[in-house]
Design a protein around this motif. Structure first.
Motif, PDB file in Angstrom:
ATOM      1  N   LEU A   1       1.147  -1.538   0.116  1.00  0.00           N
ATOM      2  CA  LEU A   1      -0.479  -0.142  -0.225  1.00  0.00           C
ATOM      3  C   LEU A   1       1.410   1.517   0.277  1.00  0.00           C
ATOM      4  CD1 LEU A   1      -3.067  -0.647   2.715  1.00  0.00           C
ATOM      5  CD2 LEU A   1      -2.908  -0.958  -0.008  1.00  0.00           C
ATOM      6  N   ASP A   2       1.788   1.117   0.128  1.00  0.00           N
ATOM      7  CA  ASP A   2       2.865   2.494   0.757  1.00  0.00           C
ATOM      8  C   ASP A   2       3.947   2.367  -0.306  1.00  0.00           C
ATOM      9  OD1 ASP A   2       2.158   2.662   2.838  1.00  0.00           O
ATOM     10  OD2 ASP A   2       4.311   1.965   4.465  1.00  0.00           O
ATOM     11  N   LYS A   3       3.838   2.153  -1.276  1.00  0.00           N
ATOM     12  CA  LYS A   3       4.957   2.279  -2.502  1.00  0.00           C
ATOM     13  C   LYS A   3       4.679   1.710  -3.673  1.00  0.00           C
ATOM     14  CE  LYS A   3       7.917   4.055   0.255  1.00  0.00           C
ATOM     15  NZ  LYS A   3       8.833   5.424  -0.034  1.00  0.00           N
ATOM     16  N   PRO A   4       4.207   1.984  -4.681  1.00  0.00           N
ATOM     17  CA  PRO A   4       3.856   1.489  -5.904  1.00  0.00           C
ATOM     18  C   PRO A   4       5.158   0.666  -6.493  1.00  0.00           C
ATOM     19  CG  PRO A   4       4.129   3.774  -6.836  1.00  0.00           C
ATOM     20  CD  PRO A   4       4.524   3.555  -5.204  1.00  0.00           C
ATOM     21  N   GLU A   5       4.476  -0.482  -7.914  1.00  0.00           N
ATOM     22  CA  GLU A   5       5.944  -1.240  -7.757  1.00  0.00           C
ATOM     23  C   GLU A   5       4.737  -1.950  -9.182  1.00  0.00           C
ATOM     24  OE1 GLU A   5       8.571  -2.665  -6.755  1.00  0.00           O
ATOM     25  OE2 GLU A   5       8.664  -3.206  -4.337  1.00  0.00           O
ATOM     26  N   THR A   6       6.214  -1.924 -10.222  1.00  0.00           N
ATOM     27  CA  THR A   6       6.158  -2.763 -11.257  1.00  0.00           C
ATOM     28  C   THR A   6       5.768  -3.954 -11.585  1.00  0.00           C
ATOM     29  OG1 THR A   6       7.014  -3.128 -13.437  1.00  0.00           O
ATOM     30  CG2 THR A   6       8.956  -3.379 -11.655  1.00  0.00           C
ATOM     31  N   ASN A   7       4.526  -4.467 -12.407  1.00  0.00           N
ATOM     32  CA  ASN A   7       4.555  -5.842 -12.394  1.00  0.00           C
ATOM     33  C   ASN A   7       5.145  -6.348 -13.780  1.00  0.00           C
ATOM     34  OD1 ASN A   7       2.957  -4.801 -15.322  1.00  0.00           O
ATOM     35  ND2 ASN A   7       1.236  -5.046 -13.577  1.00  0.00           N
ATOM     36  N   ASP A   8       6.119  -5.568 -14.334  1.00  0.00           N
ATOM     37  CA  ASP A   8       6.693  -6.120 -15.621  1.00  0.00           C
ATOM     38  C   ASP A   8       7.797  -6.926 -15.241  1.00  0.00           C
ATOM     39  OD1 ASP A   8       7.924  -6.637 -17.683  1.00  0.00           O
ATOM     40  OD2 ASP A   8       7.949  -4.744 -18.546  1.00  0.00           O
ATOM     41  N   VAL A   9       7.365  -8.763 -15.316  1.00  0.00           N
ATOM     42  CA  VAL A   9       8.325  -9.611 -14.889  1.00  0.00           C
ATOM     43  C   VAL A   9       9.660  -9.769 -15.819  1.00  0.00           C
ATOM     44  CG1 VAL A   9       9.178 -11.939 -14.724  1.00  0.00           C
ATOM     45  CG2 VAL A   9       6.646 -10.962 -14.396  1.00  0.00           C
ATOM     46  N   ALA A  10      10.164  -9.133 -16.886  1.00  0.00           N
ATOM     47  CA  ALA A  10      11.218  -8.620 -17.581  1.00  0.00           C
ATOM     48  C   ALA A  10      11.425  -7.744 -16.664  1.00  0.00           C
ATOM     49  CB  ALA A  10      10.680  -8.603 -19.059  1.00  0.00           C
ATOM     50  N   GLU A  11      10.686  -6.452 -16.619  1.00  0.00           N
ATOM     51  CA  GLU A  11      11.592  -5.401 -15.869  1.00  0.00           C
ATOM     52  C   GLU A  11      12.374  -5.837 -14.982  1.00  0.00           C
ATOM     53  OE1 GLU A  11      12.685  -1.027 -14.721  1.00  0.00           O
ATOM     54  OE2 GLU A  11      12.266  -2.617 -16.807  1.00  0.00           O
ATOM     55  N   ARG A  12      11.289  -6.754 -13.993  1.00  0.00           N
ATOM     56  CA  ARG A  12      12.275  -7.326 -13.391  1.00  0.00           C
ATOM     57  C   ARG A  12      13.698  -7.603 -13.129  1.00  0.00           C
ATOM     58  NH1 ARG A  12      10.845  -5.503  -7.692  1.00  0.00           N
ATOM     59  NH2 ARG A  12       8.780  -5.325  -8.613  1.00  0.00           N
ATOM     60  N   ALA A  13      13.674  -8.870 -14.146  1.00  0.00           N
ATOM     61  CA  ALA A  13      14.562  -9.548 -14.235  1.00  0.00           C
ATOM     62  C   ALA A  13      15.660  -8.264 -14.620  1.00  0.00           C
ATOM     63  CB  ALA A  13      13.889 -10.106 -15.935  1.00  0.00           C
ATOM     64  N   ARG A  14      15.376  -7.343 -15.759  1.00  0.00           N
ATOM     65  CA  ARG A  14      16.127  -6.603 -15.550  1.00  0.00           C
ATOM     66  C   ARG A  14      17.212  -5.913 -14.700  1.00  0.00           C
ATOM     67  NH1 ARG A  14      17.303  -1.178 -16.031  1.00  0.00           N
ATOM     68  NH2 ARG A  14      14.970  -0.993 -15.915  1.00  0.00           N
ATOM     69  N   LEU A  15      16.448  -5.076 -13.829  1.00  0.00           N
ATOM     70  CA  LEU A  15      16.707  -4.568 -12.272  1.00  0.00           C
ATOM     71  C   LEU A  15      17.630  -5.453 -11.815  1.00  0.00           C
ATOM     72  CD1 LEU A  15      14.066  -2.715 -11.467  1.00  0.00           C
ATOM     73  CD2 LEU A  15      15.916  -1.475 -11.949  1.00  0.00           C
ATOM     74  N   ALA A  16      17.400  -6.880 -11.822  1.00  0.00           N
ATOM     75  CA  ALA A  16      17.898  -7.320 -11.100  1.00  0.00           C
ATOM     76  C   ALA A  16      19.879  -7.739 -11.797  1.00  0.00           C
ATOM     77  CB  ALA A  16      17.463  -9.179 -10.680  1.00  0.00           C
ATOM     78  N   GLU A  17      18.895  -7.823 -13.068  1.00  0.00           N
ATOM     79  CA  GLU A  17      20.727  -8.463 -13.863  1.00  0.00           C
ATOM     80  C   GLU A  17      21.600  -7.292 -13.546  1.00  0.00           C
ATOM     81  OE1 GLU A  17      22.692  -9.641 -18.124  1.00  0.00           O
ATOM     82  OE2 GLU A  17      20.457  -9.412 -18.036  1.00  0.00           O
ATOM     83  N   GLU A  18      21.169  -6.269 -13.687  1.00  0.00           N
ATOM     84  CA  GLU A  18      22.162  -5.021 -13.594  1.00  0.00           C
ATOM     85  C   GLU A  18      22.264  -4.361 -12.143  1.00  0.00           C
ATOM     86  OE1 GLU A  18      19.500  -1.239 -14.377  1.00  0.00           O
ATOM     87  OE2 GLU A  18      19.916  -1.645 -16.978  1.00  0.00           O
ATOM     88  N   SER A  19      21.894  -4.855 -10.639  1.00  0.00           N
ATOM     89  CA  SER A  19      22.067  -4.414  -9.569  1.00  0.00           C
ATOM     90  C   SER A  19      23.469  -5.816  -8.998  1.00  0.00           C
ATOM     91  CB  SER A  19      21.101  -5.440  -8.662  1.00  0.00           C
ATOM     92  OG  SER A  19      20.608  -6.803  -8.636  1.00  0.00           O
ATOM     93  N   VAL A  20      23.830  -6.371 -10.118  1.00  0.00           N
ATOM     94  CA  VAL A  20      24.810  -7.600  -9.447  1.00  0.00           C
ATOM     95  C   VAL A  20      26.272  -6.898  -9.828  1.00  0.00           C
ATOM     96  CG1 VAL A  20      26.298  -9.850 -10.826  1.00  0.00           C
ATOM     97  CG2 VAL A  20      23.819  -9.408 -11.107  1.00  0.00           C
ATOM     98  N   ALA A  21      26.020  -5.825 -10.227  1.00  0.00           N
ATOM     99  CA  ALA A  21      27.633  -4.259 -10.636  1.00  0.00           C
ATOM    100  C   ALA A  21      27.382  -4.030  -9.408  1.00  0.00           C
ATOM    101  CB  ALA A  21      27.570  -3.641 -11.903  1.00  0.00           C
ATOM    102  N   GLN A  22      27.173  -3.917  -8.415  1.00  0.00           N
ATOM    103  CA  GLN A  22      27.264  -2.984  -7.132  1.00  0.00           C
ATOM    104  C   GLN A  22      26.699  -4.275  -6.322  1.00  0.00           C
ATOM    105  OE1 GLN A  22      25.620   0.979  -7.038  1.00  0.00           O
ATOM    106  NE2 GLN A  22      24.027   0.406  -8.948  1.00  0.00           N
ATOM    107  N   ALA A  23      25.733  -5.254  -6.076  1.00  0.00           N
ATOM    108  CA  ALA A  23      25.884  -6.348  -5.341  1.00  0.00           C
ATOM    109  C   ALA A  23      25.900  -7.084  -5.892  1.00  0.00           C
ATOM    110  CB  ALA A  23      24.605  -5.353  -4.407  1.00  0.00           C
ATOM    111  N   PRO A  24      26.627  -7.727  -5.909  1.00  0.00           N
ATOM    112  CA  PRO A  24      26.774  -9.717  -6.433  1.00  0.00           C
ATOM    113  C   PRO A  24      25.732 -10.580  -5.864  1.00  0.00           C
ATOM    114  CG  PRO A  24      29.093  -8.398  -6.089  1.00  0.00           C
ATOM    115  CD  PRO A  24      27.656  -7.070  -5.917  1.00  0.00           C
TER     116      PRO A  24
END
Length: 512
Positions: free
Chosen positions: A388-411
């Protein structure tokens, strides 16, 4: 399938270990007493809430404390509609002759029990504060004893928490999404209309009614982790009612869901590297002889457990340690450096093929008993509130992209955290809140505390909130673990105690 689960535990472990259940009025309590306080009027614009603001709490003895229930509207837009009961506990000031007033506390979450936390009053505030204040806790709506949201059976929650948290291909991503969506559907079925009214703003409004029912003109407050977010939203809604407020381990209200996920991933990465250094320095680290070797060894271990879960003993409900459970076990040790040795030993055992000790850490994290019973509902209600507090994306492909990009800063932790909030993208109820800068103009000075290597609420978030608030003072604790007050540093404790007892605002920028 976790949304900011790492922010959930500030103070919860203390409360779970040291607090006993509260016996509520009508369920074995004795000595009912309705303490008369001067009726208070609601804030401007909320005149329809007069009956709630003028209520008198009926306190009942409950194992050395006083318990009561607070009546609040289910929907603040319809104050004449249905109501719910909020469970409240008061641990009276240790020295009545020195009593200053009431100190309301929240341990974090969302989903941490303020009732259990307040029962640990001797451990969560300094002695002088304990002498001078009634320590008051409440279970926020949807939590614990306050109209609790219970979405899944214990067995289903075991399955949910133990499932693969980092999908590796399209099929696993779709399976993840189905489970995430299923959680929301289950919550909607079991919680009914309440599910749309458990936001942090709702809880903050309840807290102001509690302030009035306690007979306090101003709210004196201690919030840790998510409790800082609750306190900040309260200060935004009711700046004139802010008294001596301490926010320890900050979740800044203007953070987006993506910023929170990435910030926590980086915070846990930093904390895990500190643990890795400790592991190497101890001389018997099972994962390698350097920090980088240990971190790579940890990631390799999680990949291996994803494919081949480890057997464990003592719990037929969860006979195997999966990647999901292993991740929670490792995360649990990051909250307190006192657990670092335990994690070293658990990893030694796990690398030999036994996941028992690592699962014990995961149980601690999830507030789960070894036999499979959950002591509270934090692992479910955390989604109900956050979604309820924060909006989120429901796009699974977008979620996968964010996960992949996060590896550079937090593997190690990036993909885990980036996938964690997908249930909110698929939640059956639209969010009612969103990122918001809060100045709390007109509020009394607010004390903000940040720990430099805090895994769950990175130090940068405390700085961020301090910069937004109109009148605030920042205390920096150079240390490890989650939150600082009464946990690990005398310098922090003395500054906070002086603020609560004498109103002495710590110097902005105090470093401990």
């Amino acid at each position: 399938m976790r949304r900011r689960r790492f922010a959930a535990l500030a103070g919860v472990a203390v409360a779970a270990l040291m607090a006993s259940a509260c016996t509520l009025p009508g369920i074995g309590g004795s000595g009912d007493e309705r303490t008369s306080v001067a009726p208070q009027t609601p804030p401007p614009g909320a005149e329809g809430l007069a009956s709630f603001y003028s209520q008198q709490l009926a306190w009942s003895d409950c194992e050395g404390a006083q318990c009561a229930t607070l009546t609040v509207p289910l929907d603040y837009a319809q104050p004449d509609g249905d109501t719910i009961e909020v469970s409240v506990i008061k641990v009276p000031a240790a020295r009545d002759s020195k009593r200053i007033g009431s100190l309301v506390v929240n341990p974090g979450g969302p989903g941490g029990s303020g009732v259990d936390y307040a029962r640990a009053a001797d451990f969560i505030v300094g002695k002088g504060v304990r002498d001078a204040y009634d320590v008051v806790g409440f279970d926020p709506r949807g939590v614990g004893r306050s109209a609790p949201i219970d979405c899944l059976t214990d067995a289903d929650l075991d399955t949910f928490l133990g499932s693969d948290p980092t999908p590796d291909d399209a099929a696993e991503e779709q399976s993840f999404a189905r489970n995430a969506e299923g959680l929301g559907q289950s919550c909607a079925t079991t919680a009914g209309p309440l599910l749309g009214h458990v936001s942090t703003q709702d809880a903050a409004r309840d807290m102001d009614i509690l302030r009035a029912a306690l007979g306090e003109e101003k709210l004196t407050y201690l919030g840790k982790s998510y409790g800082t977010y609750l306190g900040t939203i309260y200060a935004d809604l009711f700046p004139a009612q802010v008294g001596r407020m301490v926010l320890d381990g900050v979740v800044a209200p203007d953070l987006t869901a993506e910023e929170i996920n990435l910030g926590q991933a980086k915070g846990f990465e930093r904390a895990t590297r500190e643990w890795a250094a400790y592991c190497v320095e101890e001389g018997d680290c099972p994962l390698g002889d350097s920090v980088d070797e240990v971190m790579e060894g940890l990631r390799a271990f999680l990949r291996a457990v994803d494919v081949n879960p480890l057997p464990r003993t003592g719990d037929n409900a969860v006979p195997q340690l999966t990647e999901g459970w292993a991740s929670l076990g490792i995360a649990a040790a990051m909250y307190d450096q006192g657990q670092w040795r335990t994690l070293v030993d658990a990893m030694s055992e796990a690398l030999k093929g036994d996941g028992t000790s690592l699962m014990q850490l995961a149980n601690q994290y999830a507030d789960r008993n070894p036999g499979g019973q959950y002591a509270g509902n934090i692992m479910e209600v955390i989604y109900a509130v956050n979604c309820l507090d924060k909006p989120e994306t429901n796009d699974v492909a977008e979620r996968a992209r964010l996960a992949e990009e996060s590896v550079a800063q937090a593997p190690t932790w990036g993909p885990f955290l980036m996938w964690s909030s997908l249930p909110c993208g698929l939640w059956p109820i639209e969010p009612t809140g969103g990122p918001k800068t809060v100045a709390a103009q007109g509020a009394a000075p607010i004390v903000v505390i940040g720990t430099t290597r805090d895994p769950a609420t990175p130090y940068e978030w405390s700085v961020r909130l301090r910069d937004q608030l109109a009148d605030a003072s920042l205390i920096t604790f150079d240390g490890d673990g989650h939150t600082a007050y009464t946990r690990s540093n005398d310098c922090v404790d003395k500054a906070v105690d002086a603020y609560y007892l004498k109103g002495t605002v710590p110097k902005d920028g105090l470093s401990c």
